[in-house]
Design a protein around this motif. Structure first.
Motif, mmCIF file in Angstrom:
data_model
loop_
_atom_site.group_PDB
_atom_site.id
_atom_site.type_symbol
_atom_site.label_atom_id
_atom_site.label_comp_id
_atom_site.label_asym_id
_atom_site.label_seq_id
_atom_site.Cartn_x
_atom_site.Cartn_y
_atom_site.Cartn_z
ATOM 1 N N THR A 107 0.920 -1.139 0.100
ATOM 2 C CA THR A 107 -0.046 -0.082 -0.046
ATOM 3 C C THR A 107 0.857 1.226 -0.090
ATOM 4 N N ARG A 108 0.108 2.385 -0.229
ATOM 5 C CA ARG A 108 1.109 3.786 -0.126
ATOM 6 C C ARG A 108 1.641 3.946 1.099
ATOM 7 N N LYS A 109 0.828 3.385 2.262
ATOM 8 C CA LYS A 109 1.307 3.629 3.690
ATOM 9 C C LYS A 109 2.661 2.868 3.967
ATOM 10 N N GLU A 110 2.512 1.618 3.486
ATOM 11 C CA GLU A 110 3.778 0.491 3.609
ATOM 12 C C GLU A 110 4.942 0.993 2.871
#
Length: 61
Positions: free
Chosen positions: A23-26
């Motif tokens: 994901t973008r957060k990861e």
């Protein structure tokens, strides 16, 4: 030859469908870890360089 290429690209597409993309957060958190590690290693190498430079200069004088 064209049939082999078609089969290859179909296999590639099937394998890419199995991939679990981050994901973008990861991705952002992983990038932060990399930057922190780079900074820490740079500081360590800078200190080592300064100490060894002073040591060599004191030996050569």
């Amino acid at each position: 030859m064209l049939a082999k290429a078609k089969t290859f690209f179909e296999d590639v597409q099937a394998e890419l469908a199995k991939v679990t993309w981050p994901t973008r957060k990861e991705t952002f958190s992983t990038a932060q870890v990399v930057v922190v590690i780079i900074v820490l290693i740079s500081l360590y190498l800078g200190v080592c360089d300064a100490v060894l430079t002073k040591l060599i200069k004191s030996i050569l004088r």
